[in-house]
Design a protein around this motif. Structure first.
Motif, PDB file in Angstrom:
ATOM      1  N   LEU A 282      64.505  55.320  40.274  1.00 10.14           N
ATOM      2  CA  LEU A 282      63.305  55.242  41.091  1.00 10.14           C
ATOM      3  C   LEU A 282      62.585  56.590  41.129  1.00 10.14           C
ATOM      4  CD1 LEU A 282      61.844  53.181  42.995  1.00 10.14           C
ATOM      5  CD2 LEU A 282      63.035  54.309  44.874  1.00 10.14           C
ATOM      6  N   ARG A 283      63.324  57.657  41.303  1.00 10.40           N
ATOM      7  CA  ARG A 283      62.717  58.992  41.358  1.00 10.40           C
ATOM      8  C   ARG A 283      62.089  59.374  40.028  1.00 10.40           C
ATOM      9  NH1 ARG A 283      66.278  63.606  43.925  1.00 10.40           N
ATOM     10  NH2 ARG A 283      64.229  64.586  43.646  1.00 10.40           N
ATOM     11  N   LEU A 284      62.646  58.884  38.932  1.00  8.74           N
ATOM     12  CA  LEU A 284      62.147  59.240  37.610  1.00  8.74           C
ATOM     13  C   LEU A 284      61.054  58.295  37.109  1.00  8.74           C
ATOM     14  CD1 LEU A 284      65.592  60.138  36.030  1.00  8.74           C
ATOM     15  CD2 LEU A 284      63.776  61.739  36.645  1.00  8.74           C
ATOM     16  N   GLY A 285      60.619  57.377  37.965  1.00  6.98           N
ATOM     17  CA  GLY A 285      59.510  56.495  37.605  1.00  6.98           C
ATOM     18  C   GLY A 285      59.902  55.286  36.800  1.00  6.98           C
ATOM     19  N   GLU A 286      61.171  54.946  36.727  1.00  5.49           N
ATOM     20  CA  GLU A 286      61.639  53.776  35.979  1.00  5.49           C
ATOM     21  C   GLU A 286      61.888  52.637  36.967  1.00  5.49           C
ATOM     22  OE1 GLU A 286      61.845  53.654  32.725  1.00  5.49           O
ATOM     23  OE2 GLU A 286      61.342  55.751  32.380  1.00  5.49           O
TER      24      GLU A 286
END
Length: 555
Positions: A282-286
Motif C-alpha cells: 500500500l505504501r509503495l502504491g501497489e
C-alpha cells in the motif's frame, strides 16, 4: 675503681657464625681470604637442595645487610666465588631497594640458628622491624622483591588494612583467564554494566531479545538479533516477518518486502506476515497486491484496509492518465489523494507530482515532493518497480537537480534514466541541458571573480537560453547587473527567480539591496522583514533593515 668493661662489638648474624667457626674475626689478609672462602663454601653446602633464584637472593640480602652496617662483605664474595661467578662488587647504597632509606639494626642470631636459612630469616625480620609494615616476599624470578601476602599475591587487602596499602605493581600484572572471568563474568554481577552476558544460541531467545529492542525503537539492534535467529533457523516464518518490521523502522522498505515474501513462502497461513506485506504494498502504491494480501491476512479482512487499497489503485490510475494528457493540475490532485490513502512512499506517484509542479514552474514545491521519496537502491528498485518506472523517477530527479543548481547530480541522474529506459528520448536532451547550464554557470562565475561583469552577464544569459526559469542563473545575472548599476534589470531577474523559488533567500536579499539603492524603501523593508523571519539574527539583513527604516523616517 674497676676498669669499665669493654663493650663487645655488635656483629651481623652471619659473621657470628663465621666467628664461631674460626674462633674470632681476622683481618682480611691474603691468607685469611682463602680460609673465609672455604668457610663460606661449607656454610653454603648446608642447604644442598637446588634453588633457582633463591640462592642469588640470599647472597644479595646478606650482602645488603653487611654493606649497610659498614662491614666488608667477605662471605658474600666468597659465596659467589665458590660458585664460579665473578667476585661480588657491592652496589651503591641507593641501589639496595629493600634497605635504601633506613639503616638496619644489627641483631644477634640465636644459638640455635645455623646455615643460610637462619641468616635469611634474620635479615627479613630486621627489614620488617625497620619498615613496620608489609611482608617481604621473595619473587620467583628476576630477583625482584615485592610486598604482598604469601600464596596468592593478588588477594585482597586483609582485614584492618587501609586501601591505600594497595600494591599497584601487583594489580597491574597480567590477569589469568580465571581472574578475567571472575572480574567480568557472572561472579561480578554486582558491577552492573560491566557484566558481559554470554551469547545466546537459542533462536527463540534471540527473537525475544530482538522484540525488546524493537519496542524500544532500537531497530538496528533488533535487526542484528533477528539475523542471528535466522542464521540458526532460517525456516521460521516469524523471524523473517519480525526482520521485515525492523527494516521498515529503518526505512528500508524494499528489503522489508523481500523478508515478508519469504515469511509467507515458508508459512502461507501466517496472518501477520500477510498483513505486514499488504501494508508495504500500500505504501509503495501497489493497490492490487495490497488488497490481495489483506484478504489473506484473516477470515474477515477489515473493510477499512480493503477500502484504502482500492482508493490507492484508483488514484494511481487516474494520475497516470492525467499525465498522459498533460493535465498537470489533475496530476497534482490525484497524486495527493493517493498519498492520503496510504501511498506515501510510491516513487511513481510522487515523481508524477514533482513533474507537474516543474511544468507549472513551482520548483521549490517540486523539490519538496521529490524529497518525500525514500532512497532506494537502483538494482532493488528496478527489480521491484521495473526499469521504466525507475528510469522515469531518475529522469524527474535530474530536472529538479538542474533547477536547484545541482548540475553534477543532474547529469548523473539523467544518464541513469537513459540507461534504464532507452526509449525515453527526453533523457538525452536533459543530459545536454544539464551540461550546457553547468558550463554557463562555471564560465560566468570565473568572469565575475575577474571583475568582468558584462561578460559574466552574457555567459549567464547563454545558460538561460537552455533553461529560462533557472533561478540560480537568474540570481547570478542579477548580481552582474547590480555591479553594472542596472538595478532595475537586477530587480526583474530577482523577481523571476523568486517566482519559481519563493524561499530563495539570496535572490530576495539582492532585490532588497537594489530597491534600497533606488531609494524604494518600502519595497526594501518588505523584503528585509521577510528575510528576518526566515533567517533571524543575520547581521547583513539587520543592518539593511535598520538603514531602510531610518531613510524612510527622513522622508
Amino acid at each position: 675503681m674497676a676498669s669499665p668493661e669493654k663493650k663487645k662489638p655488635r656483629r651481623c648474624g652471619f659473621l657470628s657464625v663465621y666467628g664461631r667457626c674460626f674462633g674470632g674475626r681476622r683481618s682480611a689478609s691474603s691468607g685469611d681470604l682463602s680460609a673465609a672462602s672455604s668457610a663460606a663454601t661449607k656454610i653454603a653446602s648446608l642447604n644442598t637442595k637446588p634453588r633457582r633464584a633463591a640462592s642469588d637472593e640470599s647472597s644479595l640480602l646478606v650482602s645488603a645487610a653487611l654493606y649497610n652496617n659498614s662491614m666488608t662483605p667477605i662471605a658474600a664474595t666468597a659465596s659467589h666465588e665458590s660458585r664460579g661467578r665473578a667476585p661480588y662488587n657491592p652496589p651503591p647504597s641507593h641501589a639496595i631497594v629493600p634497605v635504601a632509606k633506613k639503616k638496619l639494626e644489627p641483631t644477634r642470631l640465636p644459638e640455635s640458628s645455623n646455615g643460610i636459612s637462619g641468616e635469611l630469616d634474620r635479615a627479613i625480620n630486621d627489614h620488617q622491624r625497620s619498615k613496620s609494615s608489609g611482608t617481604l616476599v621473595r619473587a620467583s624470578s628476576s630477583n625482584v622483591m615485592v610486598f604482598g601476602h604469601l600464596g596468592n599475591i593478588r588477594s585482597a587487602n586483609p582485614a584492618g588494612t587501609h586501601a591505600s596499602n594497595r600494591n599497584t605493581l601487583l594489580d597491574d600484572l597480567p590477569k589469568t583467564a580465571r581472574e578475567r572471568e571472575t572480574k567480568y563474568g557472572t561472579a561480578s554481577a554486582s558491577m552492573g554494566n560491566m557484566v558481559r552476558p554470554k551469547s545466546s544460541t537459542n533462536p527463540e531467545e534471540l527473537k525475544e531479545m530482538g522484540n525488546e529492542e524493537y519496542k524500544k525503537g532500537r531497530f538496528a539492534e533488533a535487526l542484528a538479533l533477528y539475523d542471528r535467529a535466522i542464521a540458526l533457523n532460517p525456516e521460521r516464518a516469524s523471524y523473517r516477518s519480525n526482520k521485515g518490521a525492523a527494516l521498515v523502522g529503518l526505512g528500508r522498505l524494499l528489503e522489508a518486502v523481500n523478508e515478508c515474501r519469504e515469511a509467507v513462502r515458508i508459512d502461507p497461513s501466517y496472518v501477520r506476515a500477510h498483513h505486514r506485506l499488504a501494508a508495504l504494498y500500500l505504501r509503495l502504491g501497489e493497490g492490487k497486491k495490497a488488497e490481495s494480501h489483506f484478504k489473506m491476512s484473516g477470515m474477515e479482512p477489515k473493510h477499512q484496509d480493503i477500502t484504502h487499497a482500492r482508493h490507492v489503485q484508483s488514484h494511481v490510475s487516474m494520475c497516470v492518465e492525467a499525465r498522459r494528457v498533460r493535465d498537470w493540475h489533475t496530476v497534482i490532485t490525484e497524486a495527493e489523494c493517493a498519498v492520503s490513502a496510504g501511498a506515501d512512499s510510491a516513487p511513481k506517484v510522487l515523481a508524477s507530482k514533482a513533474e507537474a509542479l516543474l511544468k507549472l514552474h513551482r520548483q521549490q514545491d517540486a523539490e519538496s515532493a521529490l524529497r518525500a521519496i525514500p532512497v532506494f537502491d537502483i538494482d532493488a528498485s528496478t527489480k521491484f518497480f521495473g526499469a521504466v518506472t525507475t528510469g522515469y523517477f531518475h529522469f524527474i530527479r535530474a530536472q529538479v537537480d538542474i533547477v536547484m543548481g545541482r548540475f553534477e547530480e543532474a547529469i548523473a541522474s539523467a544518464q541513469w534514466a537513459a540507461q534504464l529506459d532507452p526509449n525515453n528520448k527526453d533523457a538525452a536532451s536533459v543530459v545536454r541541458k544539464a551540461r550546457a547550464v553547468a558550463s554557463a554557470r562555471l564560465t560566468g562565475n570565473e568572469l565575475f571573480k575577474a571583475g568582468k561583469f558584462g561578460e559574466a552577464c552574457a555567459a549567464y544569459g547563454e545558460g538561460l537560453q537552455h533553461d529560462p526559469f533557472n533561478a540560480v542563473l537568474l540570481c547570478n545575472r542579477a548580481a552582474c547587473r547590480s555591479k553594472l548599476g542596472q538595478w532595475e534589470k537586477a530587480v526583474e531577474d530577482c523577481a523571476a527567480a523568486l517566482n519559481v523559488r519563493p524561499s530563495y533567500g539570496k535572490a530576495r536579499l539582492r532585490r532588497a539591496d537594489c530597491n534600497a539603492k533606488m531609494e524604494r524603501w518600502e519595497a526594501a523593508i518588505k523584503d528585509y522583514e521577510m528575510l528576518m523571519r526566515e533567517t533571524p539574527g543575520d547581521d547583513e539583513v539587520m543592518r539593511g533593515l535598520s538603514e531602510a527604516k531610518a531613510q524612510l523616517k527622513k522622508l
